[in-house]
Design a protein around this motif. Structure first.
Motif, PDB file in Angstrom:
ATOM      1  N   ALA A 161     -75.496  -7.441 -31.867  1.00  0.00           N
ATOM      2  CA  ALA A 161     -76.616  -7.653 -30.946  1.00  0.00           C
ATOM      3  C   ALA A 161     -76.464  -8.959 -30.179  1.00  0.00           C
ATOM      4  O   ALA A 161     -76.775  -9.032 -28.983  1.00  0.00           O
ATOM      5  CB  ALA A 161     -77.932  -7.643 -31.718  1.00  0.00           C
ATOM      6  N   LEU A 162     -75.961  -9.989 -30.848  1.00  0.00           N
ATOM      7  CA  LEU A 162     -75.754 -11.275 -30.174  1.00  0.00           C
ATOM      8  C   LEU A 162     -74.700 -11.150 -29.089  1.00  0.00           C
ATOM      9  O   LEU A 162     -74.854 -11.698 -27.990  1.00  0.00           O
ATOM     10  CB  LEU A 162     -75.340 -12.337 -31.204  1.00  0.00           C
ATOM     11  CG  LEU A 162     -75.243 -13.763 -30.678  1.00  0.00           C
ATOM     12  CD1 LEU A 162     -76.608 -14.290 -30.227  1.00  0.00           C
ATOM     13  CD2 LEU A 162     -74.647 -14.687 -31.747  1.00  0.00           C
ATOM     14  N   HIS A 163     -73.644 -10.427 -29.378  1.00  0.00           N
ATOM     15  CA  HIS A 163     -72.616 -10.194 -28.349  1.00  0.00           C
ATOM     16  C   HIS A 163     -73.188  -9.406 -27.178  1.00  0.00           C
ATOM     17  O   HIS A 163     -72.950  -9.751 -26.015  1.00  0.00           O
ATOM     18  CB  HIS A 163     -71.429  -9.442 -28.954  1.00  0.00           C
ATOM     19  CG  HIS A 163     -70.451  -8.962 -27.932  1.00  0.00           C
ATOM     20  ND1 HIS A 163     -69.634  -9.809 -27.209  1.00  0.00           N
ATOM     21  CD2 HIS A 163     -70.174  -7.698 -27.481  1.00  0.00           C
ATOM     22  CE1 HIS A 163     -68.893  -9.102 -26.375  1.00  0.00           C
ATOM     23  NE2 HIS A 163     -69.199  -7.829 -26.526  1.00  0.00           N
ATOM     24  N   LYS A 165     -76.167  -9.299 -26.173  1.00  0.00           N
ATOM     25  CA  LYS A 165     -77.192 -10.075 -25.475  1.00  0.00           C
ATOM     26  C   LYS A 165     -76.596 -11.214 -24.646  1.00  0.00           C
ATOM     27  O   LYS A 165     -77.085 -11.528 -23.561  1.00  0.00           O
ATOM     28  CB  LYS A 165     -78.181 -10.641 -26.498  1.00  0.00           C
ATOM     29  CG  LYS A 165     -79.443 -11.259 -25.887  1.00  0.00           C
ATOM     30  CD  LYS A 165     -80.417 -11.643 -26.986  1.00  0.00           C
ATOM     31  CE  LYS A 165     -81.755 -12.069 -26.395  1.00  0.00           C
ATOM     32  NZ  LYS A 165     -82.435 -10.986 -25.662  1.00  0.00           N
ATOM     33  N   THR A 166     -75.550 -11.842 -25.167  1.00  0.00           N
ATOM     34  CA  THR A 166     -75.028 -13.056 -24.533  1.00  0.00           C
ATOM     35  C   THR A 166     -73.616 -12.914 -23.975  1.00  0.00           C
ATOM     36  O   THR A 166     -73.192 -13.738 -23.166  1.00  0.00           O
ATOM     37  CB  THR A 166     -75.000 -14.216 -25.546  1.00  0.00           C
ATOM     38  OG1 THR A 166     -74.023 -13.934 -26.561  1.00  0.00           O
ATOM     39  CG2 THR A 166     -76.364 -14.424 -26.189  1.00  0.00           C
ATOM     40  N   GLY A 167     -72.882 -11.918 -24.439  1.00  0.00           N
ATOM     41  CA  GLY A 167     -71.468 -11.820 -24.073  1.00  0.00           C
ATOM     42  C   GLY A 167     -70.584 -12.732 -24.898  1.00  0.00           C
ATOM     43  O   GLY A 167     -69.367 -12.766 -24.691  1.00  0.00           O
ATOM     44  N   CYS A 168     -71.166 -13.495 -25.845  1.00  0.00           N
ATOM     45  CA  CYS A 168     -70.354 -14.418 -26.641  1.00  0.00           C
ATOM     46  C   CYS A 168     -69.373 -13.625 -27.502  1.00  0.00           C
ATOM     47  O   CYS A 168     -69.614 -12.471 -27.861  1.00  0.00           O
ATOM     48  CB  CYS A 168     -71.228 -15.317 -27.509  1.00  0.00           C
ATOM     49  SG  CYS A 168     -71.882 -14.562 -29.004  1.00  0.00           S
ATOM     50  N   ARG A 169     -68.267 -14.261 -27.797  1.00  0.00           N
ATOM     51  CA  ARG A 169     -67.240 -13.614 -28.605  1.00  0.00           C
ATOM     52  C   ARG A 169     -67.029 -14.393 -29.900  1.00  0.00           C
ATOM     53  O   ARG A 169     -67.537 -15.487 -30.065  1.00  0.00           O
ATOM     54  CB  ARG A 169     -65.946 -13.492 -27.795  1.00  0.00           C
ATOM     55  CG  ARG A 169     -66.118 -12.500 -26.639  1.00  0.00           C
ATOM     56  CD  ARG A 169     -64.873 -12.385 -25.795  1.00  0.00           C
ATOM     57  NE  ARG A 169     -64.468 -13.700 -25.326  1.00  0.00           N
ATOM     58  CZ  ARG A 169     -63.192 -14.124 -25.323  1.00  0.00           C
ATOM     59  NH1 ARG A 169     -62.237 -13.339 -25.775  1.00  0.00           N
ATOM     60  NH2 ARG A 169     -62.894 -15.319 -24.868  1.00  0.00           N
ATOM     61  N   PHE A 170     -66.266 -13.791 -30.794  1.00  0.00           N
ATOM     62  CA  PHE A 170     -66.217 -14.278 -32.159  1.00  0.00           C
ATOM     63  C   PHE A 170     -64.807 -14.613 -32.621  1.00  0.00           C
ATOM     64  O   PHE A 170     -63.834 -13.968 -32.236  1.00  0.00           O
ATOM     65  CB  PHE A 170     -66.812 -13.233 -33.112  1.00  0.00           C
ATOM     66  CG  PHE A 170     -68.205 -12.825 -32.749  1.00  0.00           C
ATOM     67  CD1 PHE A 170     -69.226 -13.766 -32.714  1.00  0.00           C
ATOM     68  CD2 PHE A 170     -68.502 -11.519 -32.410  1.00  0.00           C
ATOM     69  CE1 PHE A 170     -70.517 -13.406 -32.370  1.00  0.00           C
ATOM     70  CE2 PHE A 170     -69.784 -11.147 -32.060  1.00  0.00           C
ATOM     71  CZ  PHE A 170     -70.799 -12.092 -32.031  1.00  0.00           C
ATOM     72  N   LEU A 171     -64.750 -15.647 -33.450  1.00  0.00           N
ATOM     73  CA  LEU A 171     -63.598 -15.932 -34.281  1.00  0.00           C
ATOM     74  C   LEU A 171     -63.876 -15.206 -35.595  1.00  0.00           C
ATOM     75  O   LEU A 171     -64.729 -15.632 -36.373  1.00  0.00           O
ATOM     76  CB  LEU A 171     -63.470 -17.440 -34.491  1.00  0.00           C
ATOM     77  CG  LEU A 171     -62.175 -17.996 -35.099  1.00  0.00           C
ATOM     78  CD1 LEU A 171     -62.231 -19.535 -35.114  1.00  0.00           C
ATOM     79  CD2 LEU A 171     -61.868 -17.471 -36.480  1.00  0.00           C
ATOM     80  N   THR A 197     -64.838  -4.350 -30.389  1.00  0.00           N
ATOM     81  CA  THR A 197     -63.491  -4.930 -30.452  1.00  0.00           C
ATOM     82  C   THR A 197     -63.260  -5.944 -29.336  1.00  0.00           C
ATOM     83  O   THR A 197     -62.516  -6.915 -29.536  1.00  0.00           O
ATOM     84  CB  THR A 197     -62.424  -3.838 -30.394  1.00  0.00           C
ATOM     85  OG1 THR A 197     -62.602  -3.059 -29.191  1.00  0.00           O
ATOM     86  CG2 THR A 197     -62.521  -2.922 -31.606  1.00  0.00           C
ATOM     87  N   GLU A 198     -63.898  -5.756 -28.192  1.00  0.00           N
ATOM     88  CA  GLU A 198     -63.711  -6.709 -27.094  1.00  0.00           C
ATOM     89  C   GLU A 198     -64.340  -8.059 -27.385  1.00  0.00           C
ATOM     90  O   GLU A 198     -64.102  -9.043 -26.663  1.00  0.00           O
ATOM     91  CB  GLU A 198     -64.267  -6.151 -25.786  1.00  0.00           C
ATOM     92  CG  GLU A 198     -65.772  -5.993 -25.722  1.00  0.00           C
ATOM     93  CD  GLU A 198     -66.271  -4.646 -26.231  1.00  0.00           C
ATOM     94  OE1 GLU A 198     -67.445  -4.311 -25.953  1.00  0.00           O
ATOM     95  OE2 GLU A 198     -65.477  -3.922 -26.891  1.00  0.00           O
TER      96      GLU A 198
END
Length: 279
Positions: A161-163, A165-171, A197-198
């Protein structure tokens, strides 16, 4: 923003500085701890400037406390911004957590409550931090040893949901997923499969200590066979993602770490259709 596939890297640690400069080992890139370079000069910068002349570098912070409810620490953010300008890293990451409550600093990476309120809070904080830094941040999932009664969703649904909502990506720290899955008795692949996956910009592999009833993310052991298996299975659904071995204590020799790194490379080379040197 897309992150380049850098190959297979190591965390840069002071005990290996001299050997890296002398031997120029076959490591594709290095990750530095951001806060270690919040100084004007000295030995850390002397060695880093030599090493970054030969290797790509990324920055990884441990003190942003993006999830705290207090005001953003703009002194910290200015130090980070200045360091980014000097290092010129490929990307910058920190942890999706909080470590401060009021004036108290736990010096630990505490998990967020997975609520809609926390989701809105994080989205706003990420926006303001990225606006101040003038660049995207990448955020790492943390290992956890407790859950909150107020949580309204799973950690993986929260991250997805955070991705969205914000487009932020993860380590994505695969060891942290495994640690939390064992401690809270959920399926680790359920977690990994739920994250678009993106949204995956980097992967950490690390070791932990297993106490039977629970496991603790210690970063002072070899990567376990269970985490290797999880990484290999996870890689099957990903395009090539920059992957590194993270070791913070009981470091051992650089050759030992490189052997682990080579094992990571060989595991996923046929999956990601990489050459022997990830070219």
């Amino acid at each position: 923003m897309q992150t380049q596939f850098l190959g297979f890297g190591l965390g840069l640690r002071a005990s290996h500085f001299e050997q890296i400069i002398t031997d120029k080992p076959a490591v594709d890139w290095f990750e530095i701890i951001s806060e270690n370079y919040f100084v004007a000069g000295g030995k850390p910068w002397y060695y880093l400037n030599k090493i970054r002349a030969d290797y790509p570098v990324v920055m990884h912070g441990v003190s942003m406390s993006i999830g705290s409810t207090g005001a953003l620490n703009f002194d910290y953010l200015q130090a980070l911004k200045s360091t980014i300008a000097r290092v010129e890293p490929q990307w910058v990451s920190d942890h999706l957590c909080f470590s401060q409550v009021g004036d108290f600093n736990s010096h630990d990476l505490l998990p967020m409550p997975y609520t809609n309120e926390a989701l809105e809070h994080l989205a706003s904080r990420i926006h303001h931090v990225q606006e101040f830094l003038g660049r995207e941040m990448i955020f790492e999932n943390v290992s956890s040893y407790l859950t909150y009664k107020d949580s309204q969703m799973s950690e993986w649904d929260f991250l997805a949901a955070l991705h969205n909502k914000t487009g932020c990506r993860f380590l994505m720290d695969v060891n942290n997923v495994y640690v939390s899955a064992r401690n809270h008795q959920f399926d680790a692949m359920t977690f990994l499969n739920a994250i678009p996956t993106e949204a995956i910009a980097q992967i950490h592999l690390a070791g932990h200590q297993d106490f039977g009833s629970h496991i603790i993310d210690t970063h002072d052991e070899d990567v376990s066979s269970a985490v290797w298996d999880l990484f290999e299975n996870y890689a099957k659904q990903l395009d090539p993602v920059s992957t590194m071995i993270e070791r913070d204590d009981n470091l051992g020799s650089l050759q030992d770490l490189m052997a682990e790194l080579e094992h990571a490379r060989q595991l996923v080379a046929p999956i990601w259709q990489l050459g022997v040197n990830s070219e």
